[in-house]
Design a protein around this motif. Structure first.
Motif, PDB file in Angstrom:
ATOM      1  N   VAL A  50       0.844  -1.200   0.000  1.00 36.64           N
ATOM      2  CA  VAL A  50       0.000   0.000   0.000  1.00 36.64           C
ATOM      3  C   VAL A  50       0.881   1.253   0.000  1.00 36.64           C
ATOM      4  N   GLY A  51       1.961   1.209   0.782  1.00 41.20           N
ATOM      5  CA  GLY A  51       2.866   2.350   0.833  1.00 41.20           C
ATOM      6  C   GLY A  51       3.576   2.613  -0.481  1.00 41.20           C
ATOM      7  N   GLY A  52       3.749   1.589  -1.283  1.00 36.87           N
ATOM      8  CA  GLY A  52       4.444   1.746  -2.559  1.00 36.87           C
ATOM      9  C   GLY A  52       3.536   1.906  -3.758  1.00 36.87           C
ATOM     10  N   LYS A  53       2.250   2.103  -3.531  1.00 40.82           N
ATOM     11  CA  LYS A  53       1.290   2.160  -4.637  1.00 40.82           C
ATOM     12  C   LYS A  53       1.638   3.232  -5.664  1.00 40.82           C
ATOM     13  N   GLN A  54       2.134   4.396  -5.171  1.00 43.36           N
ATOM     14  CA  GLN A  54       2.407   5.488  -6.108  1.00 43.36           C
ATOM     15  C   GLN A  54       3.582   5.193  -7.029  1.00 43.36           C
ATOM     16  N   MET A  55       4.330   4.110  -6.719  1.00 47.30           N
ATOM     17  CA  MET A  55       5.460   3.743  -7.568  1.00 47.30           C
ATOM     18  C   MET A  55       5.027   2.880  -8.751  1.00 47.30           C
ATOM     19  N   VAL A  56       3.796   2.365  -8.731  1.00 45.47           N
ATOM     20  CA  VAL A  56       3.322   1.496  -9.815  1.00 45.47           C
ATOM     21  C   VAL A  56       3.271   2.300 -11.108  1.00 45.47           C
ATOM     22  N   ASN A  57       3.871   1.762 -12.155  1.00 45.08           N
ATOM     23  CA  ASN A  57       4.000   2.508 -13.407  1.00 45.08           C
ATOM     24  C   ASN A  57       3.197   1.870 -14.527  1.00 45.08           C
ATOM     25  N   GLY A  58       3.518   2.219 -15.741  1.00 46.02           N
ATOM     26  CA  GLY A  58       2.741   1.747 -16.887  1.00 46.02           C
ATOM     27  C   GLY A  58       3.120   0.368 -17.391  1.00 46.02           C
ATOM     28  N   ASN A  59       4.114  -0.261 -16.783  1.00 51.04           N
ATOM     29  CA  ASN A  59       4.516  -1.609 -17.197  1.00 51.04           C
ATOM     30  C   ASN A  59       3.446  -2.603 -16.749  1.00 51.04           C
ATOM     31  N   VAL A  60       2.752  -3.215 -17.695  1.00 50.13           N
ATOM     32  CA  VAL A  60       1.588  -4.032 -17.339  1.00 50.13           C
ATOM     33  C   VAL A  60       1.968  -5.252 -16.512  1.00 50.13           C
ATOM     34  N   ARG A  61       3.118  -5.847 -16.795  1.00 53.00           N
ATOM     35  CA  ARG A  61       3.519  -7.025 -16.035  1.00 53.00           C
ATOM     36  C   ARG A  61       3.848  -6.662 -14.589  1.00 53.00           C
ATOM     37  N   THR A  62       4.520  -5.547 -14.403  1.00 50.65           N
ATOM     38  CA  THR A  62       4.837  -5.105 -13.049  1.00 50.65           C
ATOM     39  C   THR A  62       3.568  -4.726 -12.305  1.00 50.65           C
ATOM     40  N   ARG A  63       2.666  -4.060 -13.007  1.00 51.25           N
ATOM     41  CA  ARG A  63       1.394  -3.668 -12.395  1.00 51.25           C
ATOM     42  C   ARG A  63       0.601  -4.911 -11.983  1.00 51.25           C
ATOM     43  N   ALA A  64       0.594  -5.910 -12.849  1.00 59.18           N
ATOM     44  CA  ALA A  64      -0.115  -7.151 -12.534  1.00 59.18           C
ATOM     45  C   ALA A  64       0.520  -7.849 -11.340  1.00 59.18           C
ATOM     46  N   GLN A  65       1.848  -7.804 -11.263  1.00 56.85           N
ATOM     47  CA  GLN A  65       2.534  -8.423 -10.124  1.00 56.85           C
ATOM     48  C   GLN A  65       2.154  -7.710  -8.831  1.00 56.85           C
ATOM     49  N   TYR A  66       2.069  -6.378  -8.895  1.00 54.65           N
ATOM     50  CA  TYR A  66       1.680  -5.606  -7.707  1.00 54.65           C
ATOM     51  C   TYR A  66       0.301  -6.040  -7.215  1.00 54.65           C
ATOM     52  N   TRP A  67      -0.684  -6.080  -8.119  1.00 47.36           N
ATOM     53  CA  TRP A  67      -2.054  -6.418  -7.714  1.00 47.36           C
ATOM     54  C   TRP A  67      -2.153  -7.883  -7.272  1.00 47.36           C
ATOM     55  N   THR A  68      -1.343  -8.736  -7.877  1.00 44.36           N
ATOM     56  CA  THR A  68      -1.351 -10.140  -7.461  1.00 44.36           C
ATOM     57  C   THR A  68      -0.838 -10.297  -6.032  1.00 44.36           C
ATOM     58  N   LEU A  69       0.268  -9.653  -5.733  1.00 39.88           N
ATOM     59  CA  LEU A  69       0.827  -9.735  -4.384  1.00 39.88           C
ATOM     60  C   LEU A  69      -0.126  -9.125  -3.351  1.00 39.88           C
ATOM     61  N   LEU A  70      -0.749  -8.002  -3.717  1.00 40.31           N
ATOM     62  CA  LEU A  70      -1.711  -7.395  -2.794  1.00 40.31           C
ATOM     63  C   LEU A  70      -2.898  -8.333  -2.585  1.00 40.31           C
ATOM     64  N   GLY A  71      -3.309  -9.007  -3.655  1.00 42.42           N
ATOM     65  CA  GLY A  71      -4.376 -10.003  -3.529  1.00 42.42           C
ATOM     66  C   GLY A  71      -3.971 -11.145  -2.617  1.00 42.42           C
ATOM     67  N   ASP A  72      -2.723 -11.603  -2.754  1.00 40.08           N
ATOM     68  CA  ASP A  72      -2.250 -12.701  -1.908  1.00 40.08           C
ATOM     69  C   ASP A  72      -2.261 -12.313  -0.430  1.00 40.08           C
ATOM     70  N   THR A  73      -1.831 -11.090  -0.120  1.00 38.57           N
ATOM     71  CA  THR A  73      -1.833 -10.662   1.288  1.00 38.57           C
ATOM     72  C   THR A  73      -3.252 -10.609   1.830  1.00 38.57           C
ATOM     73  N   ARG A  74      -4.163 -10.067   1.054  1.00 38.75           N
ATOM     74  CA  ARG A  74      -5.534  -9.898   1.541  1.00 38.75           C
ATOM     75  C   ARG A  74      -6.264 -11.235   1.633  1.00 38.75           C
ATOM     76  N   PHE A  75      -5.932 -12.162   0.750  1.00 36.68           N
ATOM     77  CA  PHE A  75      -6.531 -13.495   0.859  1.00 36.68           C
ATOM     78  C   PHE A  75      -6.112 -14.138   2.179  1.00 36.68           C
ATOM     79  N   ARG A  76      -4.844 -14.006   2.497  1.00 39.10           N
ATOM     80  CA  ARG A  76      -4.330 -14.627   3.713  1.00 39.10           C
ATOM     81  C   ARG A  76      -4.758 -13.885   4.979  1.00 39.10           C
ATOM     82  N   LEU A  77      -5.225 -12.671   4.808  1.00 45.13           N
ATOM     83  CA  LEU A  77      -5.791 -11.918   5.927  1.00 45.13           C
ATOM     84  C   LEU A  77      -7.305 -12.092   6.011  1.00 45.13           C
ATOM     85  N   ASN A  78      -7.809 -13.129   5.301  1.00 49.27           N
ATOM     86  CA  ASN A  78      -9.235 -13.480   5.320  1.00 49.27           C
ATOM     87  C   ASN A  78     -10.130 -12.365   4.786  1.00 49.27           C
TER      88      ASN A  78
END
Length: 245
Positions: A50-78
């Protein structure tokens, strides 16, 4: 693409994590968060992302990796619904994001939407036959359906690909017990224990499997290893008592 949730909107304006150096790249942030997830530090991983959100750029693969990791954390936080939204954003940016598709398939699995889950896991496996988590997902679908022989095949395949992944072993044992083919789990468990020798519960499962196959000396040996670490382990005590009867 789905409308951002309130949590995701907050992420858009959240300040940079205080632990991040000014020179830290987005790749560094993602790698650090991924390591936190592997270590079970899910709250810290979410805060970092969340703290690094403003660093997400136009690279679609990097952006997808960001949202995937955030999804993984939230899944594990129920927080499955928040996680699902993140995974959908990830595959919208990069449809080839296998890890995000696994997350979406798992979301459907835990909601007993088995046909949707099977379709997604099957597509992952078709595109990437060596994706152990795709086979794990298919095994869990068949386990929920009560198709234990099919489940056992998928878990066995998954274990051959990812022998160190504990959820695969958990599913494998369940399918082996339910199908009455406990010895089919012996070799994958032994390979897992070569990598994770301190996993006491999996070692107890191996002892029970050896007992079921009438391999009594080894069953006793494995049960005694369990008791050396956990002297009050009820299952290991009972198993040894049956062997000595």
């Amino acid at each position: 693409m789905q409308t951002a949730t309130a949590t995701e909107k907050q992420a858009d304006i959240a300040p940079m994590d205080a632990n991040m150096g000014s020179k830290e790249s987005l790749a560094d942030v993602l790698a650090r968060a991924d390591n936190m997830i592997k270590d079970g530090r899910f709250d810290e991983a979410e805060k970092t992302l969340v703290g690094g959100k403003q660093m997400v750029n136009g690279n679609v693969r990097t952006r997808a990796q960001y949202w995937t990791l955030l999804g993984d954390t939230r899944f594990r936080l129920n927080r499955a619904e928040d996680a699902f939204s993140c995974y959908k954003r990830a595959v919208s940016d990069d449809p080839s994001s296998e890890r995000a598709w696994i997350g979406i398939g798992t979301y459907h699995l835990i909601h007993d939407e088995l046909e949707k889950a099977e379709d997604i896991f099957s597509r992952v496996v078709k595109l990437s036959p060596n994706n152990g988590r795709g086979h794990l997902g298919l095994g869990n679908v068949e386990l929920k359906r009560g198709s234990f022989d099919k489940a056992l095949l998928h878990f066995s395949h998954a274990a051959a690909i990812s022998p160190d992944h504990r959820p695969i072993i958990v599913g494998l044992v369940a399918a082996a017990v339910q199908s009455g083919k406990m010895m089919d789990a012996k070799s994958p468990i032994e390979k897992y224990l070569d990598i994770h020798p301190d996993d006491i519960e999996v070692r107890f499962h191996l002892a029970a499997i050896l007992f079921s196959g009438n391999i009594m000396d080894r069953a006793r040996e494995e049960a005694e290893k369990v008791l050396q670490v956990k002297p009050d382990h009820k299952g290991a005590k009972e198993l040894i008592s049956h062997i000595t009867m």
